[in-house]
Design an enzyme around this catalytic site. Structure first.
Site, PDB file in Angstrom:
ATOM      1  N   GLU A  15       0.806  -1.216   0.000  1.00 35.60           N
ATOM      2  CA  GLU A  15       0.000   0.000   0.000  1.00 35.60           C
ATOM      3  C   GLU A  15       0.844   1.274   0.000  1.00 35.60           C
ATOM      4  O   GLU A  15       0.340   2.349  -0.334  1.00 35.60           O
ATOM      5  CB  GLU A  15      -0.953  -0.005   1.193  1.00 35.60           C
ATOM      6  CG  GLU A  15      -2.014  -1.094   1.095  1.00 35.60           C
ATOM      7  CD  GLU A  15      -2.898  -1.183   2.316  1.00 35.60           C
ATOM      8  OE1 GLU A  15      -4.127  -1.369   2.150  1.00 35.60           O
ATOM      9  OE2 GLU A  15      -2.376  -1.080   3.450  1.00 35.60           O
ATOM     10  N   ASP A 202     -12.868  -4.442  -3.257  1.00 32.62           N
ATOM     11  CA  ASP A 202     -13.858  -5.514  -3.280  1.00 32.62           C
ATOM     12  C   ASP A 202     -15.173  -4.961  -2.746  1.00 32.62           C
ATOM     13  O   ASP A 202     -15.250  -3.809  -2.312  1.00 32.62           O
ATOM     14  CB  ASP A 202     -13.387  -6.713  -2.451  1.00 32.62           C
ATOM     15  CG  ASP A 202     -13.167  -6.343  -0.981  1.00 32.62           C
ATOM     16  OD1 ASP A 202     -14.158  -6.322  -0.232  1.00 32.62           O
ATOM     17  OD2 ASP A 202     -12.015  -6.068  -0.596  1.00 32.62           O
TER      18      ASP A 202
END
Length: 236
Positions: A15, A202
Site C-alpha cells: 500500500e 472488493d
C-alpha cells in the site's frame, strides 16, 4: 515557515511501497516492530510507515508518528471493501467520519460503536485536509469515481453480505477496512488533523476474498498516486 511533517500510514507494504521508492534523502527506523521511512516526497517532509493489519497495530503506529516523529498531519491510505451499492472497484472513498463497528457496549445502554473517553461514535476527519484530497482525486483518473462518506473499521475482514448489512444499518457507512478508525481515535485524542483515503478493492461480500486478491495492488497504486499529487502541491 517550514512545511508540516506529514505522516502516511499503510497497513501492508504494497500500500505504500510506491511512496517509499520515491523518497528523497530517505532513512529507515524500526520501533516496536514497525518500520518508519523518513525523507521527502516531491519536496514535502514525510514519514511513511507500514503499520501492520488491525486496530492495535494502526494505533501504535499513529501514536509513534505523533510522539516520536512529530507528524503534524496523518493520512491513512490503502484499500477497502465497498458497502454502498454504487461503489465499484477502483473508486476512491475519502473519509467524512470514521466509526469502529466492532466496539460494542450496547448492553450497557451505549449506542453501537460508542468510544469511551471520547464519548462519541463518529470520529470526524479534518475537513480541509479531506477536501483537498477529494479535489485532487476528482482531477485524476476519470474512469473511477470519488465519494465522501463514513468509513467503518473493525478487526475483521468483511466478506459476508450479512455482516455488511449490519454495518450499513448501524452506521450508514459506505466502506469498511481494519485500521482507519483506530488511527482516527489516536489523532482525535492528540488533536492531530487526519484523513483516511481508501480505494475500493472488493464489495465486502461473499466474493470479497477473490476480488481483493485480484485488485488490491491496482487499488493501492491509485492511493499512492493521490498522495504524491498532494505532496507535490504543498507550499512553504
Amino acid at each position: 515557515m517550514s512545511k508540516q511533517i506529514l505522516g502516511i500510514i499503510g497497513a501492508l507494504s504494497f500500500e505504500v511501497e510506491l511512496l517509499v521508492a520515491q523518497l528523497e534523502d530517505g532513512n529507515s527506523t524500526v520501533i516496536s516492530g514497525i518500520t518508519f521511512h523518513t525523507g521527502t516526497l516531491r519536496g514535502c517532509p514525510v514519514v511513511v510507515a507500514v503499520s501492520g493489519v488491525g486496530k492495535v497495530n494502526a494505533a501504535v503506529c499513529a501514536q509513534l508518528l505523533i510522539t516520536v516523529f512529530k507528524a503534524e498531519r496523518i493520512i491513512n491510505t490503502g484499500v477497502a471493501g465497498g458497502l454502498a451499492p454504487y461503489l465499484r472497484q477502483g473508486d476512491v472513498v475519502i473519509s467524512s467520519d470514521l466509526v469502529q463497528h466492532d466496539m460494542d457496549t450496547y448492553c450497557t445502554g451505549d449506542p453501537y460503536g460508542f468510544i469511551s473517553g471520547l464519548n462519541t461514535v463518529k470520529l470526524t476527519a479534518d475537513s480541509a485536509l479531506c477536501a483537498r484530497l477529494k479535489a485532487l482525486a476528482e482531477n485524476g483518473d476519470d474512469s473511477h469515481k470519488v465519494y465522501s462518506g463514513i468509513i467503518a473499521t473493525g478487526d475483521q475482514f468483511i466478506a459476508d453480505h450479512k455482516q455488511s448489512a449490519v454495518i450499513i444499518e448501524r452506521f450508514d457507512a459506505i466502506a469498511c477496512e481494519m485500521e482507519g478508525g483506530a488511527i482516527a481515535q489516536v489523532c482525535c485524542m492528540a488533536k492531530v488533523p487526519f484523513c483516511v483515503v481508501r480505494c475500493i478493492s472488493d464489495n465486502a461480500d461473499d466474493s470479497a476474498a477473490m476480488s481483493y486478491a485480484d485488485f488490491a495492488s491496482a487499488a493501492a497504486k491509485r492511493g499512492a498516486d493521490l498522495i504524491l499529487s498532494f505532496c507535490e502541491g504543498e507550499t512553504v
